[in-house]
Design a protein around this motif. Sequence first.
Motif, short mmCIF file in Angstrom:
data_model
loop_
_atom_site.label_atom_id
_atom_site.label_comp_id
_atom_site.label_asym_id
_atom_site.label_seq_id
_atom_site.Cartn_x
_atom_site.Cartn_y
_atom_site.Cartn_z
N GLY A 109 -19.08 -1.68 -3.06
CA GLY A 109 -18.96 -0.41 -3.55
C GLY A 109 -17.58 -0.14 -4.07
O GLY A 109 -16.74 -1.37 -3.93
N GLY A 110 -17.07 0.88 -4.20
CA GLY A 110 -15.61 1.42 -4.66
C GLY A 110 -14.61 1.25 -3.56
O GLY A 110 -14.91 0.91 -2.33
N SER A 111 -13.33 1.49 -3.92
CA SER A 111 -12.35 1.54 -2.91
C SER A 111 -12.09 2.89 -2.31
O SER A 111 -12.81 3.78 -2.33
N VAL A 112 -11.59 2.85 -0.82
CA VAL A 112 -11.27 4.07 -0.33
C VAL A 112 -9.75 4.24 -0.32
O VAL A 112 -9.05 3.49 -0.62
N ALA A 113 -9.33 5.66 -0.14
CA ALA A 113 -8.11 5.99 -0.42
C ALA A 113 -7.46 7.01 0.66
O ALA A 113 -8.29 7.92 1.09
N TRP A 114 -6.30 6.98 1.04
CA TRP A 114 -5.61 7.94 1.80
C TRP A 114 -4.42 8.33 1.18
O TRP A 114 -3.65 7.76 0.65
N ARG A 115 -4.17 9.85 1.23
CA ARG A 115 -2.99 10.49 0.80
C ARG A 115 -2.27 10.84 2.18
O ARG A 115 -3.00 11.57 2.91
N MET A 116 -1.00 10.44 1.96
CA MET A 116 -0.10 10.62 2.85
C MET A 116 1.07 11.23 2.50
O MET A 116 1.57 11.53 1.50
N SER A 117 1.87 12.09 3.52
CA SER A 117 3.21 12.72 3.18
C SER A 117 4.15 11.70 2.39
O SER A 117 4.34 10.30 2.79
N LYS A 118 5.10 12.30 1.61
CA LYS A 118 6.10 11.63 1.07
C LYS A 118 7.36 11.07 2.16
O LYS A 118 7.97 10.35 1.64
N GLU A 119 7.17 11.71 2.97
CA GLU A 119 8.27 11.17 4.09
C GLU A 119 8.19 9.91 4.55
O GLU A 119 9.15 9.46 5.00
#
Length: 529
Positions: free
Chosen positions: A471-481
């Motif tokens: 299957g496809g990839s997984v993704a995490w969005r995180m703080s710019k800090e």
Amino acid sequence: MDIWSWICELPESDEWNLSNSQQILPLASSKNKNSETRSIELRAERVRGLNSEVSLTFSICFVGFPCLEEKESTIWVSDTCPLDVGKLFLPLVLRLLQEIVSRSPAAHDSSTLRRWQLEKPNLQPVSWILDSYSPESFSSFFKLIFLMHLFWLCAWDSSSEVGSFYFHSLLAPNIDAFTCKHAPVLRSFFIAIGADVEHCLMRTFGYILAKWLILRDVEAGIQNLTHIPSKNLGFSYAMEAHGLWVLKGYAPVKSMKCEQSFQGQNSDFPFVIQATESLLKYALAHQQLEAVIQLEYTVGFHENYVQVNARVDNLRLHVVKLGFKKDKDEVLLEEKYFPSRIRMWVGPEAGAGYVGGLSLGRSTDNLEREMENEKILKGVFENSKSLKVKAMEKKTTRAKIKNWRWDQDVEGNVAIFDASLCDTTTGVEVAMWKPIVNGGEIKVDFRNRYTGGGRGFTKSGGLVVSGSECGGSVAWRMSKEIEGSVLKWRIGGKIWVTYLANNVRTSYYETRCIEWSDEVDLPIIPSQN
């Protein structure tokens, strides 16, 4: 049994009295049935050569074993003294490693490893470990290497009496050395020394454990002398390199947790185990699971957030035979466990507040089904006044089922990749299957599973999966800090292996599993390009 500390504390050349030129470290001792003491000792002796040069000789001595013709075995002779504590003994470590590699179940048919054993390998990896870790950490590493070398001297080259003494008095009290307790030092060593030597050491590692586990089941004495470690015997480690997270694991199958087992019994003789099944279980006990879980990750920098993507790059599972016999006519050698379920996970450390969201790349499969309807209407006219009509309806359902079903799931901020081996005929998950269900038997046919075009394994019985199948990839969005930092992420895997008859006639069935976990680095550092 702190052997390395004892070696490092040996007197230097000018302090060693020539009248007492021998130092002795008792490794283990016990009394036999006749109250006679038996022991194995490590001896260090100064020897003066023809040119008045003094060297140091290390030997293993067997005391109180009348069955032995040779009571002493030399394992290393140093260069000339004076002795400097530490790095002078690195050639001793290398000598032990060369002996282990040359006699490993993985090396007897490998020309590459024979060359490594004959040549003079680089001491830099061992020297680097000695400089990087505390004396206590290196001492545990040396203890493991020394126990593996002693196995070949005691249980392989000597009599059965010495071999039994090794398992009871040396290996059993120090069995914790064969767990993941010493993973950091071994991980650094394996990364520096390469995969070929790693396989040799770990297959010797597994071979020793397999013999100990078999003996533990046969003899109650070992059970009384030591406990089984709370964690599974075996070894695993994880690392980050070149945009990859890699988790490697090794475990003798017999040391893995038994999930379910079944063995048909003769109703007339319920406690009799057939000779064929005893030989089968003995052959299955000499097998080891070797796993490599490889995930690829990328870090993307955006205006308001940082995004980390991960996908399965490669998955390699092999159940290898721990032994030296190669008899093509031996049917039992073709009986092996096979992977039946894989569960991998990766994600930030527990309590990480910098993760804003997690997205998966694969939805739950809804299997396509093909429906066919066929209606037939037949009419018959006869001389009678009534009309005879016959109607038939035919309905067919077709479903496509693959050997492996892949799913993605989440647990908190951790992404999970889950794969189950399914029987292509019934759709039953093999790892969860039980031979008897509600009084009726659901058959799962995995005979001749390593041959034919529809097989789900390699010819050698392993499993190799590329990222495109998961299957496809997984993704995490995180703080710019978090930009510019190096985070600790969790990676782990749980693997099930199952035995079903392949070519022999037996009702024996078993599923075992093992779980590994570790931490890897995630550098959130923008590229200079």
